[in-house]
Design a protein around this motif. Structure first.
Motif, PDB file in Angstrom:
ATOM      1  N   LYS A  39       0.841  -1.190   0.000  1.00 50.64           N
ATOM      2  CA  LYS A  39       0.000   0.000   0.000  1.00 50.64           C
ATOM      3  C   LYS A  39       0.887   1.256   0.000  1.00 50.64           C
ATOM      4  CE  LYS A  39      -3.942  -2.233   0.387  1.00 50.64           C
ATOM      5  NZ  LYS A  39      -4.999  -2.174  -0.658  1.00 50.64           N
ATOM      6  N   TRP A  40       0.345   2.380  -0.532  1.00 51.28           N
ATOM      7  CA  TRP A  40       1.181   3.581  -0.666  1.00 51.28           C
ATOM      8  C   TRP A  40       1.664   4.136   0.678  1.00 51.28           C
ATOM      9  CZ3 TRP A  40       0.489   8.340   1.344  1.00 51.28           C
ATOM     10  CH2 TRP A  40      -0.796   8.707   1.788  1.00 51.28           C
ATOM     11  N   PRO A  41       0.883   4.061   1.772  1.00 49.60           N
ATOM     12  CA  PRO A  41       1.445   4.562   3.041  1.00 49.60           C
ATOM     13  C   PRO A  41       2.647   3.739   3.504  1.00 49.60           C
ATOM     14  CG  PRO A  41      -0.953   4.431   3.180  1.00 49.60           C
ATOM     15  CD  PRO A  41      -0.542   3.684   1.949  1.00 49.60           C
ATOM     16  N   VAL A  42       2.575   2.435   3.272  1.00 50.99           N
ATOM     17  CA  VAL A  42       3.692   1.565   3.654  1.00 50.99           C
ATOM     18  C   VAL A  42       4.895   1.863   2.771  1.00 50.99           C
ATOM     19  CG1 VAL A  42       4.472  -0.827   3.877  1.00 50.99           C
ATOM     20  CG2 VAL A  42       2.122  -0.214   4.493  1.00 50.99           C
ATOM     21  N   ARG A  43       4.647   2.001   1.483  1.00 52.03           N
ATOM     22  CA  ARG A  43       5.755   2.310   0.575  1.00 52.03           C
ATOM     23  C   ARG A  43       6.414   3.650   0.920  1.00 52.03           C
ATOM     24  NH1 ARG A  43       4.670   3.435  -4.235  1.00 52.03           N
ATOM     25  NH2 ARG A  43       2.392   3.422  -4.291  1.00 52.03           N
ATOM     26  N   LEU A  44       5.576   4.627   1.275  1.00 51.75           N
ATOM     27  CA  LEU A  44       6.130   5.937   1.636  1.00 51.75           C
ATOM     28  C   LEU A  44       6.959   5.846   2.918  1.00 51.75           C
ATOM     29  CD1 LEU A  44       6.342   8.969   1.172  1.00 51.75           C
ATOM     30  CD2 LEU A  44       4.203   9.255   2.445  1.00 51.75           C
ATOM     31  N   GLN A  45       6.453   5.120   3.893  1.00 54.40           N
ATOM     32  CA  GLN A  45       7.185   4.952   5.147  1.00 54.40           C
ATOM     33  C   GLN A  45       8.518   4.247   4.898  1.00 54.40           C
ATOM     34  OE1 GLN A  45       4.981   3.098   8.384  1.00 54.40           O
ATOM     35  NE2 GLN A  45       6.837   2.105   9.126  1.00 54.40           N
ATOM     36  N   ASN A  46       8.466   3.175   4.104  1.00 57.51           N
ATOM     37  CA  ASN A  46       9.695   2.435   3.789  1.00 57.51           C
ATOM     38  C   ASN A  46      10.687   3.302   3.026  1.00 57.51           C
ATOM     39  OD1 ASN A  46       8.592   0.206   5.024  1.00 57.51           O
ATOM     40  ND2 ASN A  46       7.970  -0.800   3.119  1.00 57.51           N
ATOM     41  N   THR A  47      10.174   4.111   2.099  1.00 55.70           N
ATOM     42  CA  THR A  47      11.056   4.973   1.298  1.00 55.70           C
ATOM     43  C   THR A  47      11.749   6.015   2.168  1.00 55.70           C
ATOM     44  OG1 THR A  47       9.606   4.695  -0.627  1.00 55.70           O
ATOM     45  CG2 THR A  47      11.151   6.536  -0.670  1.00 55.70           C
ATOM     46  N   VAL A  48      11.015   6.620   3.107  1.00 54.99           N
ATOM     47  CA  VAL A  48      11.618   7.612   4.001  1.00 54.99           C
ATOM     48  C   VAL A  48      12.695   6.966   4.861  1.00 54.99           C
ATOM     49  CG1 VAL A  48      11.181   9.158   5.948  1.00 54.99           C
ATOM     50  CG2 VAL A  48       9.574   9.082   4.027  1.00 54.99           C
ATOM     51  N   MET A  49      12.401   5.771   5.423  1.00 52.93           N
ATOM     52  CA  MET A  49      13.398   5.060   6.231  1.00 52.93           C
ATOM     53  C   MET A  49      14.625   4.715   5.394  1.00 52.93           C
ATOM     54  SD  MET A  49      10.872   2.525   8.383  1.00 52.93           S
ATOM     55  CE  MET A  49      12.272   1.614   9.048  1.00 52.93           C
ATOM     56  N   LEU A  50      14.365   4.284   4.154  1.00 52.79           N
ATOM     57  CA  LEU A  50      15.462   3.927   3.255  1.00 52.79           C
ATOM     58  C   LEU A  50      16.386   5.116   3.019  1.00 52.79           C
ATOM     59  CD1 LEU A  50      16.839   2.241   0.955  1.00 52.79           C
ATOM     60  CD2 LEU A  50      15.039   3.101  -0.547  1.00 52.79           C
ATOM     61  N   GLU A  51      15.814   6.275   2.665  1.00 53.21           N
ATOM     62  CA  GLU A  51      16.637   7.425   2.316  1.00 53.21           C
ATOM     63  C   GLU A  51      17.320   8.035   3.534  1.00 53.21           C
ATOM     64  OE1 GLU A  51      17.537   8.234  -0.544  1.00 53.21           O
ATOM     65  OE2 GLU A  51      16.229   6.773  -1.523  1.00 53.21           O
ATOM     66  N   LEU A  52      16.674   7.979   4.698  1.00 51.34           N
ATOM     67  CA  LEU A  52      17.340   8.431   5.912  1.00 51.34           C
ATOM     68  C   LEU A  52      18.547   7.555   6.227  1.00 51.34           C
ATOM     69  CD1 LEU A  52      14.297   9.315   8.227  1.00 51.34           C
ATOM     70  CD2 LEU A  52      15.929  10.911   7.190  1.00 51.34           C
ATOM     71  N   GLY A  53      18.397   6.249   5.986  1.00 49.68           N
ATOM     72  CA  GLY A  53      19.525   5.339   6.177  1.00 49.68           C
ATOM     73  C   GLY A  53      20.654   5.632   5.208  1.00 49.68           C
ATOM     74  N   TYR A  54      20.293   5.916   3.951  1.00 49.12           N
ATOM     75  CA  TYR A  54      21.319   6.248   2.964  1.00 49.12           C
ATOM     76  C   TYR A  54      22.057   7.545   3.325  1.00 49.12           C
ATOM     77  CZ  TYR A  54      20.188   2.667  -0.522  1.00 49.12           C
ATOM     78  OH  TYR A  54      20.038   1.476  -1.194  1.00 49.12           O
ATOM     79  N   LEU A  55      21.322   8.499   3.920  1.00 49.10           N
ATOM     80  CA  LEU A  55      21.977   9.755   4.308  1.00 49.10           C
ATOM     81  C   LEU A  55      23.091   9.522   5.326  1.00 49.10           C
ATOM     82  CD1 LEU A  55      19.217  12.514   4.625  1.00 49.10           C
ATOM     83  CD2 LEU A  55      20.899  12.186   2.825  1.00 49.10           C
ATOM     84  N   LEU A  56      22.920   8.499   6.181  1.00 50.91           N
ATOM     85  CA  LEU A  56      23.966   8.176   7.159  1.00 50.91           C
ATOM     86  C   LEU A  56      25.252   7.721   6.479  1.00 50.91           C
ATOM     87  CD1 LEU A  56      21.827   6.274   9.849  1.00 50.91           C
ATOM     88  CD2 LEU A  56      22.606   8.662   9.879  1.00 50.91           C
ATOM     89  N   ILE A  57      25.125   7.279   5.246  1.00 49.49           N
ATOM     90  CA  ILE A  57      26.301   6.884   4.456  1.00 49.49           C
ATOM     91  C   ILE A  57      26.789   8.058   3.604  1.00 49.49           C
ATOM     92  CG2 ILE A  57      27.154   5.299   2.677  1.00 49.49           C
ATOM     93  CD1 ILE A  57      24.932   3.355   3.548  1.00 49.49           C
ATOM     94  N   LYS A  58      25.862   8.730   2.965  1.00 48.30           N
ATOM     95  CA  LYS A  58      26.218   9.753   1.979  1.00 48.30           C
ATOM     96  C   LYS A  58      26.824  11.006   2.611  1.00 48.30           C
ATOM     97  CE  LYS A  58      22.735   8.274  -1.388  1.00 48.30           C
ATOM     98  NZ  LYS A  58      21.510   8.630  -2.126  1.00 48.30           N
ATOM     99  N   ILE A  59      26.272  11.439   3.743  1.00 47.48           N
ATOM    100  CA  ILE A  59      26.782  12.674   4.353  1.00 47.48           C
ATOM    101  C   ILE A  59      28.244  12.540   4.782  1.00 47.48           C
ATOM    102  CG2 ILE A  59      26.534  14.222   6.338  1.00 47.48           C
ATOM    103  CD1 ILE A  59      23.530  13.933   6.085  1.00 47.48           C
ATOM    104  N   PRO A  60      28.633  11.475   5.540  1.00 44.96           N
ATOM    105  CA  PRO A  60      30.061  11.333   5.879  1.00 44.96           C
ATOM    106  C   PRO A  60      30.942  11.185   4.639  1.00 44.96           C
ATOM    107  CG  PRO A  60      28.714   9.932   7.281  1.00 44.96           C
ATOM    108  CD  PRO A  60      27.816  10.433   6.205  1.00 44.96           C
ATOM    109  N   LEU A  61      30.442  10.455   3.635  1.00 41.97           N
ATOM    110  CA  LEU A  61      31.218  10.263   2.403  1.00 41.97           C
ATOM    111  C   LEU A  61      31.462  11.602   1.711  1.00 41.97           C
ATOM    112  CD1 LEU A  61      32.377   8.508   0.062  1.00 41.97           C
ATOM    113  CD2 LEU A  61      30.053   8.452  -0.868  1.00 41.97           C
ATOM    114  N   ALA A  62      30.403  12.402   1.568  1.00 44.34           N
ATOM    115  CA  ALA A  62      30.529  13.672   0.858  1.00 44.34           C
ATOM    116  C   ALA A  62      31.518  14.604   1.552  1.00 44.34           C
ATOM    117  CB  ALA A  62      29.156  14.338   0.752  1.00 44.34           C
ATOM    118  N   TYR A  63      31.418  14.709   2.881  1.00 45.76           N
ATOM    119  CA  TYR A  63      32.283  15.661   3.583  1.00 45.76           C
ATOM    120  C   TYR A  63      33.699  15.128   3.771  1.00 45.76           C
ATOM    121  CZ  TYR A  63      28.157  18.451   4.261  1.00 45.76           C
ATOM    122  OH  TYR A  63      27.048  19.220   4.037  1.00 45.76           O
ATOM    123  N   ALA A  64      33.855  13.815   3.731  1.00 49.59           N
ATOM    124  CA  ALA A  64      35.209  13.252   3.753  1.00 49.59           C
ATOM    125  C   ALA A  64      35.938  13.622   2.467  1.00 49.59           C
ATOM    126  CB  ALA A  64      35.143  11.737   3.919  1.00 49.59           C
TER     127      ALA A  64
END
Length: 357
Positions: A39-64
């Protein structure tokens, strides 16, 4: 320094918020094809969690990588090699997070390439996708930071240019004003020795002129009416000294409160006295005509001179004034006519021209 840090934090914070919104939108749009049963609410929730998790990787990588590029002082080839190592490490962490966390714990399925075959932790296609995702992100961060630094540098250059122009204008004005002061003080000294009745009047006029020059004129612009009043006070002092001087002063202003840079117009009058009237042996004259119509100032000064007078010092004085006009009113027009028995100076300033503000 503090404002620079604040600007950097604010700019990068806005960037990461907008980047997160963009990534959530794109992944949410893509997830409806890969996970059509959700369902779209589940997909939206999963997508937000996914991208927040990716930010934990991308932000340190970018500033390094940004730190390596800006702060580490090593040869360029080693700097590039270090960036590549950081990027490869980021790809591996990205793949680990996607393969072992996102699919099994967020989506509850195994990662696949086409929806049927499981994909391994290291796979050429998915690794390339992770690489492109990180490269795109790093490129955006570098672009934002370089643009921010360029804008900051342009602001600093503009401030330095403005300060330099102000200093230059101050120096140019200072080259002229002391001449009038010293000459007038010498005149007052001579009048005092003769016990001339006009001495107190000259002192009062001088005090008024110097008050204007030191205090009232210590601004970038002042009303044309006040600046002209200062010229009249200056002429009154000179008329006491030059008894055979004839002065004609015509004034026609449709907007007396029009702002102008102080002490610009009086310099032509000073020049007329210094290199014209003061050198005349007999009767001398100065004719001044000031008009302001529809935002256009027309200023004309005509003064007598001796035919034997040497014009080099006059040219030096006008060169100084012309430089000030170039800095303040780039599109002004100035003409100087050197005749046998007189100087004629005509100045035009268009206050409607925004480049002259």
């Amino acid at each position: 320094m503090k404002s620079n840090i604040s600007s950097k934090l604010y700019t990068h914070l806005i960037f990461w918020i907008l980047y997160l919104i963009l990534e959530v939108y794109l992944d949410f749009y893509w997830s409806r094809y890969q996970f059509p049963d959700f369902k779209w609410p589940v997909r939206l929730q999963n997508t937000v969690m996914l991208e927040l998790g990716y930010l934990l990787i991308k932000i340190p990588l970018a500033y390094a990588m940004l730190y390596v590029y800006e702060k580490i002082n090593i040869k360029r080839v080693f700097k590039y090699l270090l960036c590549i190592i950081i990027l490869v490490t980021g790809v591996l962490v990205h793949r680990f997070f996607t393969h072992y966390i996102i699919y099994p714990f967020i989506y509850g399925v195994k990662e696949t390439l086409d929806g049927h075959q499981p994909s391994g932790f290291i796979n050429g296609l998915v690794a390339f996708n992770a690489f492109m995702d990180l490269i795109f992100m790093v490129g955006l961060v570098f672009g934002i930071e370089i643009t921010r630094q360029k804008n900051l540098l342009n602001q600093q250059i503009s401030i330095l240019k403005a300060e330099k122009l102000d200093q230059e204008l101050t120096m140019l004005k200072a080259q002229i004003n002391p001449h009038f002061l010293f000459n007038t003080l010498n005149n007052i000294y001579g009048m005092a020795l003769k016990k001339a009745d006009e001495t107190p009047d000259v002192i009062l006029q001088l005090s008024k002129v110097m008050r204007y020059n030191i205090y009232e004129a210590a601004v970038k612009s002042i009303s044309l009416e006040k600046d002209i009043d200062n010229i009249k006070d200056f002429i009154q002092i000179q008329k006491i000294r030059h008894h055979q001087l004839s002065v004609v002063f015509n004034e026609d202003l449709d907007h007396p409160s029009q702002e102008i840079s102080p002490l610009i117009l009086i310099q032509f009058v000073e020049n007329a006295f210094k290199h014209g009237v003061s050198e005349s042996l007999g009767h001398s004259f100065i004719s001044i005509d000031i008009q302001l119509k529809n935002g256009i100032l027309t200023y004309r000064i005509e003064n007598s001179k001796e035919e034997r007078s040497q014009g080099q010092s006059t040219k030096m004085g006008l060169k100084n004034i012309h430089r000030q006009l170039e800095l303040l009113y780039p599109k002004h027009t100035l003409s100087v006519e050197d005749q046998n028995d007189r100087y004629i100076v005509e100045l035009s300033i268009d206050f409607n021209d925004t480049s002259s503000l």
